[in-house]
Design an enzyme around this catalytic site. Sequence first.
Site, PDB file in Angstrom:
ATOM      1  N   HIS A  14       0.860  -1.203   0.000  1.00  0.00           N
ATOM      2  CA  HIS A  14       0.000   0.000   0.000  1.00  0.00           C
ATOM      3  C   HIS A  14       0.884   1.236   0.000  1.00  0.00           C
ATOM      4  O   HIS A  14       1.371   1.683   1.039  1.00  0.00           O
ATOM      5  CB  HIS A  14      -0.915  -0.046   1.241  1.00  0.00           C
ATOM      6  CG  HIS A  14      -1.909   1.077   1.317  1.00  0.00           C
ATOM      7  ND1 HIS A  14      -3.074   0.987   2.039  1.00  0.00           N
ATOM      8  CD2 HIS A  14      -1.923   2.320   0.770  1.00  0.00           C
ATOM      9  CE1 HIS A  14      -3.754   2.109   1.936  1.00  0.00           C
ATOM     10  NE2 HIS A  14      -3.063   2.948   1.180  1.00  0.00           N
ATOM     11  N   HIS A  16       1.261   4.979  -2.314  1.00  0.00           N
ATOM     12  CA  HIS A  16       0.870   5.879  -3.412  1.00  0.00           C
ATOM     13  C   HIS A  16       2.146   6.549  -3.906  1.00  0.00           C
ATOM     14  O   HIS A  16       2.811   7.237  -3.116  1.00  0.00           O
ATOM     15  CB  HIS A  16      -0.108   6.937  -2.921  1.00  0.00           C
ATOM     16  CG  HIS A  16      -1.348   6.364  -2.310  1.00  0.00           C
ATOM     17  ND1 HIS A  16      -2.518   6.227  -3.020  1.00  0.00           N
ATOM     18  CD2 HIS A  16      -1.588   5.854  -1.079  1.00  0.00           C
ATOM     19  CE1 HIS A  16      -3.432   5.674  -2.231  1.00  0.00           C
ATOM     20  NE2 HIS A  16      -2.902   5.430  -1.058  1.00  0.00           N
ATOM     21  N   HIS A 194      -9.511   1.241  -1.244  1.00  0.00           N
ATOM     22  CA  HIS A 194      -9.469   1.780   0.111  1.00  0.00           C
ATOM     23  C   HIS A 194     -10.888   1.674   0.669  1.00  0.00           C
ATOM     24  O   HIS A 194     -11.852   2.041  -0.017  1.00  0.00           O
ATOM     25  CB  HIS A 194      -9.104   3.266   0.090  1.00  0.00           C
ATOM     26  CG  HIS A 194      -7.653   3.545  -0.145  1.00  0.00           C
ATOM     27  ND1 HIS A 194      -6.971   3.070  -1.217  1.00  0.00           N
ATOM     28  CD2 HIS A 194      -6.754   4.281   0.589  1.00  0.00           C
ATOM     29  CE1 HIS A 194      -5.712   3.499  -1.151  1.00  0.00           C
ATOM     30  NE2 HIS A 194      -5.558   4.228  -0.072  1.00  0.00           N
ATOM     31  N   GLU A 197     -11.300   3.586   6.078  1.00  0.00           N
ATOM     32  CA  GLU A 197     -10.272   4.469   6.650  1.00  0.00           C
ATOM     33  C   GLU A 197     -11.010   5.562   7.431  1.00  0.00           C
ATOM     34  O   GLU A 197     -10.851   5.693   8.638  1.00  0.00           O
ATOM     35  CB  GLU A 197      -9.400   5.059   5.534  1.00  0.00           C
ATOM     36  CG  GLU A 197      -8.280   5.974   6.039  1.00  0.00           C
ATOM     37  CD  GLU A 197      -7.488   6.632   4.898  1.00  0.00           C
ATOM     38  OE1 GLU A 197      -7.983   6.683   3.749  1.00  0.00           O
ATOM     39  OE2 GLU A 197      -6.362   7.113   5.169  1.00  0.00           O
ATOM     40  N   ASP A 275       1.834   3.897   2.955  1.00  0.00           N
ATOM     41  CA  ASP A 275       0.779   4.748   2.372  1.00  0.00           C
ATOM     42  C   ASP A 275       1.383   5.936   1.605  1.00  0.00           C
ATOM     43  O   ASP A 275       1.518   5.877   0.385  1.00  0.00           O
ATOM     44  CB  ASP A 275      -0.187   5.218   3.469  1.00  0.00           C
ATOM     45  CG  ASP A 275      -1.567   5.588   2.945  1.00  0.00           C
ATOM     46  OD1 ASP A 275      -1.810   5.410   1.741  1.00  0.00           O
ATOM     47  OD2 ASP A 275      -2.412   6.037   3.741  1.00  0.00           O
ATOM     48  N   ASP A 276       1.724   7.010   2.325  1.00  0.00           N
ATOM     49  CA  ASP A 276       2.305   8.215   1.698  1.00  0.00           C
ATOM     50  C   ASP A 276       3.504   8.642   2.543  1.00  0.00           C
ATOM     51  O   ASP A 276       3.431   9.614   3.304  1.00  0.00           O
ATOM     52  CB  ASP A 276       1.248   9.331   1.670  1.00  0.00           C
ATOM     53  CG  ASP A 276       0.025   8.929   0.882  1.00  0.00           C
ATOM     54  OD1 ASP A 276       0.073   8.987  -0.359  1.00  0.00           O
ATOM     55  OD2 ASP A 276      -0.971   8.527   1.507  1.00  0.00           O
TER      56      ASP A 276
HETATM   57  N1  HPA Z   1      -6.549   7.491   1.617  1.00  0.00           N
HETATM   58  C1  HPA Z   1      -7.246   7.847   0.541  1.00  0.00           C
HETATM   59  N2  HPA Z   1      -6.684   8.349  -0.536  1.00  0.00           N
HETATM   60  C2  HPA Z   1      -5.365   8.489  -0.578  1.00  0.00           C
HETATM   61  C3  HPA Z   1      -4.598   8.143   0.508  1.00  0.00           C
HETATM   62  C4  HPA Z   1      -5.218   7.603   1.653  1.00  0.00           C
HETATM   63  O1  HPA Z   1      -4.609   7.251   2.682  1.00  0.00           O
HETATM   64  N3  HPA Z   1      -3.320   8.415   0.159  1.00  0.00           N
HETATM   65  C5  HPA Z   1      -3.338   8.892  -1.099  1.00  0.00           C
HETATM   66  N4  HPA Z   1      -4.582   8.949  -1.542  1.00  0.00           N
HETATM   67 ZN    ZN Z   2      -3.686   4.830   0.706  1.00  0.00          ZN
END
Ligand code: HPA
Ligand code: ZN
Length: 338
Positions: A14, A16, A194, A197, A275-276
């Site tokens: 996971h 991006h 996703h 969250e 994630d990021d």
């Molecule tokens: N959630 C939803 N969209 C996203 C995320 C995330 O954590 N990171 C990049 N786009």
């Molecule tokens: Zn994500």
Amino acid sequence: MKKFIENLPKAELHLHIEGSFEPAQMFEIAKRNAIDIPFNSVAEVEEAYKFDCLQDFLDIYYQGAGVLISENDFYDLTYAYLQKCAAQNVRHAEIMFDPQTHTDRGISFETVIKGISSACADAKTKLNISSFLIMSYLRHLPEESAFKTLKQSLPYKHLIHAVGLDSSEKGNPPSKFKNVFEASVKAGYIPLAHAGEEGDASYVWEALDVLKIKRIDHGNNALQDSKLIAEIIKRDIALTVCPLSNTALQVVKDIKDHPLKKMIDLGLKVTINSDDPAYFGGQVNANYSAVQEALNLSKSDLYELAKNSFNYSLLPKPKREFYLAELELYYLQATKKI
Ligand code: HPA
Ligand code: ZN
């Protein structure tokens, strides 16, 4: 324990690619493209990376991605991430990219996919890291826009393994994308999304039942519903959990309250991911370390998490088994069992 985590063979499932854009590289690429960004220093950027919720982050994340123009920019971004993988013993990465973030600014799909995929090909030969691409649809945009993206992707289908669904979750449930996911599966893509969250458990149900996803990105709010937990276990679907993302976006108030251990104890298959990483304060190994310390995870827990990362990857079985054997050997040696 830090050393054990650093050397642990693992997969990242996971991530991006636009979220791996480190401030220093953002300045460099903005400069070469003569684009103004509203920050004067890396310190100013870091100050801006304080988020109250997902939308807060997304606003700044899309702005950052706006400096990526040429195939070379996408190549450099992706190769920099894969170099970090190599340094962390990430053996395989499944990388999400958001085509609409770029095509909506007039950058062609071809520019994006060629830049990203050629960096992946080079990382395979030069860094010995395998990678797959996940084309993620932006859920705040209409389904027609995702259909347009699907169509644009078809000449490059051989370079893309799966489709995902990301961006603003609340108010954009998975069912909004029922038709485009059906068409994506027909085209040969594996469906992922996703869910849970910020959205409640009903979003996870929809992702499973309407989009028929094979893996859940995040999935934290599945814990609200015991029937849902049982169903996820029954279908043998894994959660790609992102601990430092969860604390940065206030999905979890404190890392000590992270439900990862609870998920494991319930029997859910969990993986650890970043994630990021450029926005949330750490790469994948920092995510392993954060939960290890906060939740007092053992080497055997970490081994299970790394095993899940290969078992629930999209890799074909022989390749999964190859990495799992490497992981097992590492674990046995590191714990002096052989
Ligand atoms: N959630 C939803 N969209 C996203 C995320 C995330 O954590 N990171 C990049 N786009
Ligand atoms: Zn994500």
